[in-house]
Design a protein around this motif. Structure first.
Motif, PDB file in Angstrom:
ATOM      1  N   ILE A  49       0.839  -1.205   0.000  1.00 43.16           N
ATOM      2  CA  ILE A  49       0.000   0.000   0.000  1.00 43.16           C
ATOM      3  C   ILE A  49       0.870   1.249   0.000  1.00 43.16           C
ATOM      4  CG2 ILE A  49      -1.611   1.349   1.408  1.00 43.16           C
ATOM      5  CD1 ILE A  49      -2.883  -1.331   2.220  1.00 43.16           C
ATOM      6  N   GLY A  50       1.919   1.233   0.804  1.00 43.76           N
ATOM      7  CA  GLY A  50       2.825   2.382   0.841  1.00 43.76           C
ATOM      8  C   GLY A  50       3.488   2.643  -0.494  1.00 43.76           C
ATOM      9  N   ARG A  51       3.897   1.602  -1.174  1.00 43.29           N
ATOM     10  CA  ARG A  51       4.516   1.772  -2.488  1.00 43.29           C
ATOM     11  C   ARG A  51       3.511   2.292  -3.511  1.00 43.29           C
ATOM     12  NH1 ARG A  51       8.748  -3.091  -3.650  1.00 43.29           N
ATOM     13  NH2 ARG A  51      10.378  -2.244  -2.333  1.00 43.29           N
ATOM     14  N   ARG A  52       2.280   1.862  -3.390  1.00 43.41           N
ATOM     15  CA  ARG A  52       1.247   2.301  -4.330  1.00 43.41           C
ATOM     16  C   ARG A  52       0.903   3.775  -4.132  1.00 43.41           C
ATOM     17  NH1 ARG A  52      -0.341   0.303  -9.040  1.00 43.41           N
ATOM     18  NH2 ARG A  52      -2.431  -0.521  -9.021  1.00 43.41           N
ATOM     19  N   LEU A  53       0.964   4.230  -2.870  1.00 44.80           N
ATOM     20  CA  LEU A  53       0.616   5.619  -2.566  1.00 44.80           C
ATOM     21  C   LEU A  53       1.674   6.609  -3.020  1.00 44.80           C
ATOM     22  CD1 LEU A  53      -0.831   5.296   1.045  1.00 44.80           C
ATOM     23  CD2 LEU A  53      -2.096   5.756  -1.054  1.00 44.80           C
ATOM     24  N   VAL A  54       2.909   6.175  -3.178  1.00 46.40           N
ATOM     25  CA  VAL A  54       4.000   7.115  -3.438  1.00 46.40           C
ATOM     26  C   VAL A  54       4.618   6.925  -4.825  1.00 46.40           C
ATOM     27  CG1 VAL A  54       4.595   7.441  -1.027  1.00 46.40           C
ATOM     28  CG2 VAL A  54       5.628   5.575  -2.276  1.00 46.40           C
ATOM     29  N   LEU A  55       3.811   6.777  -5.831  1.00 43.72           N
ATOM     30  CA  LEU A  55       4.347   6.537  -7.165  1.00 43.72           C
ATOM     31  C   LEU A  55       5.052   7.766  -7.748  1.00 43.72           C
ATOM     32  CD1 LEU A  55       1.556   4.346  -8.753  1.00 43.72           C
ATOM     33  CD2 LEU A  55       3.821   3.659  -8.001  1.00 43.72           C
ATOM     34  N   HIS A  56       4.494   8.949  -7.569  1.00 42.13           N
ATOM     35  CA  HIS A  56       5.050  10.137  -8.210  1.00 42.13           C
ATOM     36  C   HIS A  56       5.427  11.196  -7.186  1.00 42.13           C
ATOM     37  CE1 HIS A  56       3.792   8.373 -11.959  1.00 42.13           C
ATOM     38  NE2 HIS A  56       2.574   8.219 -11.475  1.00 42.13           N
ATOM     39  N   VAL A  57       6.232  10.829  -6.226  1.00 45.55           N
ATOM     40  CA  VAL A  57       6.660  11.758  -5.183  1.00 45.55           C
ATOM     41  C   VAL A  57       8.186  11.726  -5.088  1.00 45.55           C
ATOM     42  CG1 VAL A  57       4.536  11.591  -3.848  1.00 45.55           C
ATOM     43  CG2 VAL A  57       6.373  10.011  -3.397  1.00 45.55           C
ATOM     44  N   PRO A  58       8.769  12.662  -4.338  1.00 46.24           N
ATOM     45  CA  PRO A  58      10.232  12.664  -4.195  1.00 46.24           C
ATOM     46  C   PRO A  58      10.757  11.371  -3.583  1.00 46.24           C
ATOM     47  CG  PRO A  58       9.289  14.712  -3.395  1.00 46.24           C
ATOM     48  CD  PRO A  58       8.149  13.814  -3.707  1.00 46.24           C
ATOM     49  N   THR A  59      12.021  11.114  -3.806  1.00 45.68           N
ATOM     50  CA  THR A  59      12.651   9.870  -3.370  1.00 45.68           C
ATOM     51  C   THR A  59      12.586   9.675  -1.857  1.00 45.68           C
ATOM     52  OG1 THR A  59      14.158  10.031  -5.242  1.00 45.68           O
ATOM     53  CG2 THR A  59      14.782   8.536  -3.479  1.00 45.68           C
ATOM     54  N   ALA A  60      12.759  10.725  -1.092  1.00 45.87           N
ATOM     55  CA  ALA A  60      12.734  10.599   0.371  1.00 45.87           C
ATOM     56  C   ALA A  60      11.385  10.078   0.856  1.00 45.87           C
ATOM     57  CB  ALA A  60      13.045  11.938   1.024  1.00 45.87           C
ATOM     58  N   VAL A  61      10.322  10.576   0.281  1.00 42.26           N
ATOM     59  CA  VAL A  61       8.979  10.120   0.663  1.00 42.26           C
ATOM     60  C   VAL A  61       8.750   8.705   0.157  1.00 42.26           C
ATOM     61  CG1 VAL A  61       6.514  10.558   0.401  1.00 42.26           C
ATOM     62  CG2 VAL A  61       8.088  12.463   0.712  1.00 42.26           C
ATOM     63  N   ARG A  62       9.218   8.416  -1.034  1.00 43.48           N
ATOM     64  CA  ARG A  62       9.024   7.098  -1.629  1.00 43.48           C
ATOM     65  C   ARG A  62       9.702   6.011  -0.789  1.00 43.48           C
ATOM     66  NH1 ARG A  62      11.665   7.227  -6.670  1.00 43.48           N
ATOM     67  NH2 ARG A  62      10.279   8.959  -7.111  1.00 43.48           N
ATOM     68  N   VAL A  63      10.821   6.344  -0.166  1.00 42.73           N
ATOM     69  CA  VAL A  63      11.537   5.371   0.662  1.00 42.73           C
ATOM     70  C   VAL A  63      10.951   5.293   2.061  1.00 42.73           C
ATOM     71  CG1 VAL A  63      13.759   4.899   1.753  1.00 42.73           C
ATOM     72  CG2 VAL A  63      13.661   5.572  -0.639  1.00 42.73           C
ATOM     73  N   SER A  64      10.589   6.415   2.648  1.00 43.75           N
ATOM     74  CA  SER A  64      10.188   6.428   4.062  1.00 43.75           C
ATOM     75  C   SER A  64       8.732   6.058   4.317  1.00 43.75           C
ATOM     76  CB  SER A  64      10.489   7.789   4.684  1.00 43.75           C
ATOM     77  OG  SER A  64       9.741   8.789   4.031  1.00 43.75           O
ATOM     78  N   LEU A  65       7.809   6.393   3.440  1.00 43.80           N
ATOM     79  CA  LEU A  65       6.390   6.116   3.703  1.00 43.80           C
ATOM     80  C   LEU A  65       6.072   4.628   3.805  1.00 43.80           C
ATOM     81  CD1 LEU A  65       3.637   7.367   4.262  1.00 43.80           C
ATOM     82  CD2 LEU A  65       3.176   7.183   1.816  1.00 43.80           C
ATOM     83  N   PRO A  66       6.522   3.781   2.875  1.00 39.92           N
ATOM     84  CA  PRO A  66       6.240   2.344   3.047  1.00 39.92           C
ATOM     85  C   PRO A  66       6.812   1.779   4.342  1.00 39.92           C
ATOM     86  CG  PRO A  66       6.925   2.773   0.805  1.00 39.92           C
ATOM     87  CD  PRO A  66       7.155   4.039   1.577  1.00 39.92           C
ATOM     88  N   THR A  67       8.012   2.208   4.698  1.00 41.31           N
ATOM     89  CA  THR A  67       8.628   1.731   5.942  1.00 41.31           C
ATOM     90  C   THR A  67       7.832   2.204   7.150  1.00 41.31           C
ATOM     91  OG1 THR A  67      10.768   1.785   4.858  1.00 41.31           O
ATOM     92  CG2 THR A  67      10.762   1.700   7.263  1.00 41.31           C
ATOM     93  N   LEU A  68       7.408   3.447   7.136  1.00 42.12           N
ATOM     94  CA  LEU A  68       6.608   3.985   8.229  1.00 42.12           C
ATOM     95  C   LEU A  68       5.287   3.237   8.368  1.00 42.12           C
ATOM     96  CD1 LEU A  68       6.300   6.206  10.388  1.00 42.12           C
ATOM     97  CD2 LEU A  68       5.164   7.564   8.626  1.00 42.12           C
TER      98      LEU A  68
END
Length: 113
Positions: A49-68
């Motif tokens: 779900i985290g990976r799906r939510l952050v498809l077109h965002v900066p790299t920092a968000v793309r890495v941290s949101l799924p982990t969070l």
């Protein structure tokens, strides 16, 4: 995380001697693989779900949101397991070290059970 929550639940039951007779220990041993497996499944779903939510965002968000999301989901599931299985409210405990709620006195007040 699932094994840690299961261990904490076993410790609470043993400390308060509530639900720690032979049947209670059998129940906990039966729940171990089920709970650890569900923790892993929740982690995988949260990561997807985290990976799906952050498809077109900066790299920092793309890495941290799924982990969070994985951390929040597994901690919530571990807390729920301890609150429902580790503190058997009203169960007659024989140790005399815990109140009627069977919450060990060492448990922090700011974490609800």
């Amino acid at each position: 995380m699932g094994f840690v929550a299961w261990s904490l639940t076993v410790w609470a039951r043993a400390y308060c001697d509530a639900g720690y007779e032979a049947g209670g220990r059998f129940e906990l041993n039966l729940l171990l693989p089920l709970f650890v497996g569900s923790e892993a499944l929740v982690g995988l779903v949260a990561r997807a779900i985290g990976r799906r939510l952050v498809l077109h965002v900066p790299t920092a968000v793309r890495v941290s949101l799924p982990t969070l999301l994985v951390v929040v989901a597994t901690v919530w599931l571990a807390w729920w397991f301890f609150a429902t299985q580790g503190t058997l409210d009203g169960y007659p405990g024989d140790s005399g070290r815990c109140p009627v709620s069977n919450v060990p006195p060492q448990w922090p007040e700011w974490i609800p059970v």
